[in-house]
Design a protein around this motif. Structure first.
Motif, mmCIF file in Angstrom:
data_model
loop_
_atom_site.group_PDB
_atom_site.id
_atom_site.type_symbol
_atom_site.label_atom_id
_atom_site.label_comp_id
_atom_site.label_asym_id
_atom_site.label_seq_id
_atom_site.Cartn_x
_atom_site.Cartn_y
_atom_site.Cartn_z
ATOM 1 N N ALA A 244 0.850 -1.187 0.000
ATOM 2 C CA ALA A 244 0.000 0.000 0.000
ATOM 3 C C ALA A 244 0.888 1.239 0.000
ATOM 4 O O ALA A 244 2.004 1.210 0.511
ATOM 5 N N GLY A 245 0.356 2.303 -0.562
ATOM 6 C CA GLY A 245 1.101 3.560 -0.616
ATOM 7 C C GLY A 245 0.809 4.271 -1.926
ATOM 8 O O GLY A 245 0.455 3.647 -2.930
ATOM 9 N N ARG A 246 0.949 5.575 -1.898
ATOM 10 C CA ARG A 246 0.683 6.377 -3.073
ATOM 11 C C ARG A 246 1.522 5.895 -4.258
ATOM 12 O O ARG A 246 2.726 5.763 -4.171
ATOM 13 N N GLY A 247 0.854 5.588 -5.373
ATOM 14 C CA GLY A 247 1.536 5.135 -6.579
ATOM 15 C C GLY A 247 1.793 3.651 -6.644
ATOM 16 O O GLY A 247 2.296 3.146 -7.665
ATOM 17 N N VAL A 248 1.468 2.916 -5.589
ATOM 18 C CA VAL A 248 1.716 1.472 -5.575
ATOM 19 C C VAL A 248 0.456 0.760 -6.055
ATOM 20 O O VAL A 248 -0.366 0.280 -5.268
#
Length: 401
Positions: A244-248
């Motif tokens: 998880a995470g922005r851009g993932v």
């Protein structure tokens, strides 16, 4: 607007308030505000940037937030005048800067006020290579180094950061290290979250689940994680991976070539940015950090530990100090995909009872050393000592006069 003069008024000046801030300074400031003892302290926040979501979250705790829209050129005289005029109105006992621009602005504004107030700096950034910083950022860092004797203390959130800044000329006589704190009420073992999240993602109850929660950036080394996942899936069919995470996401073209190599796509869960990290963390059996350099305080490792999840992480920043004997640190230069996959396999084979024992030690370590309430009290002791010192100095001057 009125303030209780019996409380110690601490004015926090930060470059910007943003949940996207990768060094965690904004979120650490928010947590500090949420846990400040309001019977003793009166915090106020000044953002040099514009309004942000975090501004209202801080206001929800009954704390004033001022946004000055000083987006560029914070050292311009008229910009500092705007900040100085506000500080004169607020009448602080202590001024605390956050991030390089906030630190510099705090000291310059205090200078224009005749150095009337004690100033603290707060740095949440590591400097593996100063030349790789953006030109404007590098200029502010270098200018701040020349002013680094002006604050009473420079508070770093890692020992690595303190060493790196000392090496480029920051005054090491001012150094204090206070790590980021973890909200152990938010991050704690929760079997309901574990079962609910696994069910929502279609992960079997008996699956072994490994996670990595970090925005996409080359320094986070998602390539290492995904290639190790491919290798482990060749031998272990009942292992799942949550990222998880922005851009993932599967739509990220920079990850696509790695994802195409993994046949068991149903065992990969790329979720993008999420706000339910405590739930995701509890769904894991093992947390992994694969960063190659440049980490500040590795927040996700501490949060996993608080949830009783053992960690396997590359040995960056202060990871080894944070984990102690509650996980496994891997040398950065020696951590190949096969080495990481083998480390995961060892933790799988160690058995659930062993992982729970290690996870329990990890949770106790966070409660004892990195609990946000303990960290907040460290800040508050500094504030109290500064005010006591100022009062003692004033009394000495009156007596001697």
């Amino acid at each position: 607007m009125t303030y209780n003069t019996q409380k110690i008024r601490v004015i926090h000046i930060i470059a910007r308030l943003s949940t996207e801030n990768t060094d965690g300074a904004s979120m650490m400031l928010y947590k500090l505000m949420a846990h400040t003892d309001r019977t003793r302290f009166e915090p106020v926040v000044i953002s040099l940037d514009g309004e942000a979501e975090l501004s209202n979250r801080i206001r929800a705790h009954g704390i004033d937030v001022f946004s000055l829209d000083m987006h560029n050129n914070i050292t311009a005289g008229w910009q500092i005048f705007k900040l100085t005029r506000l500080l004169r109105t607020l009448e602080p006992d202590i001024i605390q800067g956050w991030m390089y621009q906030g630190n510099l602005a705090a000291s310059l504004a205090n200078l224009s006020l005749g150095n009337r107030y004690p100033v603290l700096w707060n740095i949440h950034h590591t400097l593996p290579d100063l030349n790789k910083e953006a030109r404007t950022t590098r200029w502010v860092i270098e200018l701040a180094a020349k002013r680094s004797a002006s604050p009473e203390h420079i508070i770093y959130n890692t020992y690595l950061s303190a060493d790196q800044h000392t090496a480029i000329g920051y005054d090491n006589q001012r150094n204090l290290v206070i790590p980021n704190g973890v909200d152990t009420q938010l991050f704690s073992p929760n079997p309901y979250q574990r079962n609910g999240m696994r069910h929502s993602l279609g992960i079997p109850e008996d699956a072994f689940v490994i996670g990595l929660f970090a925005h996409y950036h080359p320094v986070k080394n998602h390539a290492l994680f995904l290639e190790a996942a491919r290798l482990l899936l060749q031998h272990q069919a009942n292992v799942h991976f949550i990222l998880a995470g922005r851009g993932v996401t599967a739509n990220n073209p920079k990850l696509q070539y790695l994802l195409d190599k993994i046949p068991a796509q149903q065992n990969l869960h790329l979720l993008g940015g999420r706000k339910d990290i405590p739930h995701l963390m509890n769904a894991l059996d093992l947390y992994t950090l694969t960063s190659s350099y440049g980490e500040g305080f590795p927040e996700s490792v501490a949060e996993a530990m608080a949830c009783g999840i053992p960690c396997v992480a590359t040995d960056v920043s202060d990871v080894a100090k944070i984990m102690g004997n509650t996980g496994q640190c891997l040398p950065v230069q020696e951590t190949t995909p096969s080495a990481l996959a083998f480390a995961w396999l060892e933790w799988m084979n160690a058995g659930e009872a062993w992982r729970q024992e290690v996870g329990s030690r990890a949770m106790q370590r966070i409660h004892h050393t990195y609990n946000i309430q303990r960290i907040t009290e460290q800040y508050q002791k500094i504030y109290q000592n500064l005010v006591n010192d100022a009062q003692t100095e004033t009394m000495t001057m009156l007596v001697s006069g």
